[in-house]
Enzyme design. Structure first.
Site, PDB file in Angstrom:
ATOM      1  CG  ASP A 462      -2.088  -0.981   1.029  1.00 27.39           C
ATOM      2  OD1 ASP A 462      -2.007  -1.812   0.117  1.00 27.39           O
ATOM      3  OD2 ASP A 462      -3.048  -0.923   1.813  1.00 27.39           O
ATOM      4  CD  GLU A 532      -4.901  -3.564  -3.550  1.00 24.05           C
ATOM      5  OE1 GLU A 532      -3.948  -4.337  -3.426  1.00 24.05           O
ATOM      6  OE2 GLU A 532      -5.599  -3.161  -2.597  1.00 24.05           O
TER       7      GLU A 532
END
Length: 878
Positions: A462, A532
């Protein structure tokens, strides 16, 4: 009594009939496990041949503790309802990321557990250096063999590390050997695996021997982790320079000299090498020094949709003193993967110099990391059936078998570290975390670098690591000869050291209307590379809901059991937005079954629109990873097919969007576009495009026929559909491509609305609100259609084929037909590969579709095909 573990002896040959240089003894069966709180003795006693593990639980390896207890029947199926919450130690908050929480002191997994087995060394291994291998321990361990502690938990720490221990001097010759491993669960500060918000976590945090354990026998020098790095002449594809790289490790306290010999088919190369005592060396054969490694007209490895994933075999052996010390074989592909930045800031990948639009999904192994080879194969076949070319692993890695299969099938894999855990809490790292992170990366790079399916390594998830950590990672990747691109993270946040990543993870993860993907230009829309993203919920058909949720809970409104099988954390209640859109757009469902049927419409149009948008904008858009491809347990969120391997709306929407030659409707400008990414990468000539707008009654309000030339590797807008005249609310668009001989190339059927979905002006990192919804409520009052179905069934080597002919003899459109191959007690044969499904038939139309399935899944019953649909009566073809 003494348990002798079942062992499998693997012989590795350089050529048929040659003597084996390396032998492996897999320690798979015959293990026992028990809590240290119940053992009451130390490792020296447990690792003695005379110890009796009375009251211990049977286990196999690989396994986690809870996984083993589920498999041996100690715990009932935790995947049904909320039974996972019944497991001891499951006291943490529902939806929480358990990785951040210390275990309850009363949890049975707050203390270490023991694994124990016994084994004999076969006579062929004696007289060699014997090493014990652990390919994955979660998280720490003390290792004992024959009363001797081989390693302690300060040295054996790290989920993703490999451990190799020399046990030659600890063995008991021809007698029984007792191995005991004391395993400790990870704590919040540990660099562990985690399930984040994808699904609940098991109460043991997946502690255990989660990857294989085996013993190997070699002489003085081991050949380790070979790879072949290819440099392809991308202009002609007619030559490739190969560099062969391998590790050598001296297992002795003396310097060893010898010859490293390699063979690829008829190509042979050798090099004298000396390895220092107890040392390792990385040896290279380059085409500058070995011209025979310049291959003419090589059989290149391609991803499945671009060509054939051809493989070669490399054999390497180290010879010293007239004998082969060790030998390794590697199946490799001649291919070169590169990446570059696009003007829009995306990262574009090339395979052998050819552009590739990445289309994939996030892979999840089983919640307990149980090896399931047939299930693994079925899911990989599903990826190919949906025309996907890439899978993404985030931390929760698969076994070596998975990588061998992706190599053989031509499925690319992007992989790297997991988010939302100590892996990204760099400011809290101490010396141990730095050391474990480096060692983990080194072991994984060595493990994966020889696989042609490896696309890219992500050093963060992330967010990018700080400069010092990223530099450490990049140095390791350079030193270990990682042959592929690396990315600082899956997000667009620039790294302090390497700068822009060229990818984004800006969502959405929740439901958005189909129009979102082409209208959004700042977040998750079809531009650049989205690592994603997802249109959110993926509610399975009613048959799967009945397998995962108790009967009393299969009702409306949805209760906590349904939500327990949705996402966690930030996304715990995002099903609410999906449900609001479903009820407003299609009308409120009256039953749970009605709800699941309508959900298939939502997921079909959502997944189709996402993949179509990236394809229409291809190479401005460079990649999209659906979050997720599959699930680790039964779920109603984030997948393209459910836990029971039942393909439904999202699956067939994705499959339709990704077919090689495809016609599509653009939600942003109402254009009809044609995309071509066929395997031969050739133009398609004389294609007929027919576009029609139809009312719900089947009446045609617009039609146009066009003959077009479709260039290779292209996306082109052909025409624009007008707003329908005289229609208010829902209507249909029917798009068809046919070849000059009349054979179908692409058939695509849309349900649209004169009142479109309108996006709000603001977005968050995970969703974009909707200001007003489209109106499809009139679909509920469509006239009924009577479809007839006939089927022919055949079998070959255990595979059944159903060839189904569907006819719509009436005047009404038969909308959204679902086909199932069923057998015993109407159970669907799963897995199944349908040529097409969730399809519609125009008045008077006939379609023929096929399905392939495993005959054994019929459980002895004769096959039949059951046809249901939105506005059709059930039909059965026998």
């Amino acid at each position: 009594m003494t348990r002798i573990s079942l062992w499998i002896l693997l012989l590795v040959f350089a050529a048929a009939g040659s003597p084996a240089a390396q032998e492996q003894l897999k320690l798979q069966d015959g293990w026992m496990i028990q809590s240290s709180a119940k053992v009451g003795t130390d490792g020296a006693e447990i690792a003695s041949a005379g110890y009796r593990p009375t009251g211990w639980y049977a286990a196999t390896v690989p396994s986690t503790i809870v996984g083993a207890l589920v498999e041996n029947g100690t715990y009932p199926d935790p995947f049904f309802g909320m039974k996972l919450r019944d497991l001891p130690g499951t006291t943490f908050k529902i939806g929480a990321n358990f990785v951040h929480t210390e275990m309850d002191p009363q949890s049975p997994y707050a203390v270490p557990w023991w694994y124990r087995t016994t084994f004999h060394i076969p006579p062929t291994m004696r007289g060699k250096r014997i090493t014990l291998h652990f390919d994955g321990i979660n998280y720490r361990a003390n290792v004992w063999l024959n009363k001797r502690r081989l390693a302690d938990s300060t040295a054996v720490a790290g989920t993703y590390r490999h451990y190799e221990l020399d046990i030659t001097d600890a063995l008991r010759g021809g007698a029984e050997n007792a191995l005991a491993v004391e395993v400790f669960a990870p704590r919040p500060a540990d660099l562990q695996t985690t399930w984040v918000d994808w699904n609940p976590s098991p109460p043991d945090k997946d502690m255990g021997l989660w990857q294989p354990v085996y013993v190997s026998a070699r002489a003085d020098v081991a050949v380790e982790y070979p790879e072949v790095v290819s440099h392809v002449d991308t202009a002609t594809l007619r030559s490739a320079d190969l560099t062969v790289v391998t590790g050598l490790r001296n297992l002795t306290a003396q310097s060893v000299s010898g010859t490293l010999r390699g063979r690829i088919g008829s190509v042979v190369f050798t090099k004298p090498v000396t390895v220092a005592p107890n040392d390792s060396a990385l040896v290279r054969f380059t085409p500058d020094s070995f011209p025979q490694l310049r291959f003419a007209n090589p059989r290149l490895w391609w991803p499945a949709q671009m060509g054939k994933p051809d493989l070669y075999t490399l054999t390497l052996e180290f010879v010293s003193g007239g004998r082969v010390s060790d030998r390794q074989n590697l199946r490799f592909g001649i291919r070169e993967i590169t990446s570059e930045s696009t003007p829009k800031g995306g990262r574009l990948f090339r395979v052998n110099g050819r552009r590739i639009l990445i289309r994939g999904g996030g892979w999840a192994p089983d919640l307990f990391f149980r090896p399931q080879p047939e299930r693994q194969d079925a899911q990989l076949r599903y990826a190919l059936d949906m025309h996907l070319n890439t899978l993404r692993l985030e931390g929760n890695y698969e076994n070596d078998r998975f990588w061998h299969q992706t190599d053989s099938l031509g499925i690319l894999v992007m992989t790297g570290w997991v988010c939302c855990s100590a892996w990204e809490e760099w400011n809290k790292w101490g010396p141990e975390q730095h050391a474990i992170a480096g060692a983990s990366l080194r072991d994984q790079i060595r493990r994966l670098r020889g696989h042609p399916s490896a696309l890219v390594w992500l050093n963060g998830s992330d967010g990018p690591p700080p400069a010092d950590v990223e530099q450490m990672y990049l140095n390791i990747e350079r030193d270990e000869a990682w042959p592929n691109p690396t990315i600082s993270s899956a997000s667009a946040k620039p790294a302090e050291f390497s700068g822009a990543s060229g990818v984004k993870m800006t969502g959405p993860y929740d439901w958005v209307p189909p129009s979102y993907w082409l209208q959004d230009s700042t977040h998750g829309g079809a531009w650049a590379y989205n690592t994603e993203t997802s249109p959110g919920a993926a509610v399975p058909p009613i048959e799967s809901m009945r397998r995962m949720i108790p009967a009393q809970d299969i009702k409306l409104p949805l209760d906590t059991v349904w939500f327990y099988h949705a996402a966690g954390g930030q996304f715990a209640h995002l099903l609410d937005k999906f449900n609001a859109a479903l009820s407003t757009r299609y009308g409120s469902p009256t039953t749970a079954e009605d709800y699941t049927i309508t959900s298939q419409l939502m997921t079909y149009e959502g997944e189709r629109a996402m993949f179509e948008a990236y394809r229409r904008n291809e190479y401005v858009s460079t990649g999209v990873i659906q979050w997720m491809f599959n699930n680790a347990w039964p779920s109603i969120y984030w997948h393209l097919f459910d836990w029971y391997l039942r393909p439904a709306g999202g699956y067939f929407g994705a499959k339709k969007a990704n077919e090689p030659v495809h016609v599509l409707f653009s939600y942003d400008d109402r254009s009809v576009a044609v995309v071509n990414s066929n395997r031969t990468r050739t133009p398609v000539h004389g294609v007929r495009l027919r576009a029609r707008i139809l009312g719900l009654d089947g009446a045609e309000t617009f039609a146009r026929d066009t003959v077009i030339e479709v260039p290779a590797d292209s996306s082109m807008r052909v025409l624009f559909l007008p707003e329908p005249a005289g229609i208010s609310g829902a209507y249909f668009a029917d798009l068809r491509l046919t070849a000059p001989d009349g054979s179908p190339l692409s058939t695509n059927f849309y349900w649209l609305s004169t009142r479109p979905d309108i996006l709000a002006d603001t977005s968050t990192w995970y969703m974009t609100p909707v200001k007003s919804y489209a109106d499809y409520t009139a679909l509920r009052s469509m006239p009924q259609a009577a479809v007839t179905a006939t089927a022919r069934f055949s079998t070959h080597t255990g595979t059944g084929t159903a060839r189904v002919t569907l006819k719509n003899p009436g005047r009404s459109i038969a909308f959204f037909l679902r086909l199932r191959v069923t057998g015993h007690e109407d159970e669907e044969a799963l897995p199944v590969l349908w040529e097409d499904n969730y399809l519609s038939l125009l008045p008077g139309e006939t379609r023929v579709v096929t399905a392939k399935y495993n005959v054994r899944d019929l459980r002895g019953a004769p096959p039949r095909v059951v046809v249901t649909g939105w506005n059709v009566h059930r039909a059965v073809a026998r």
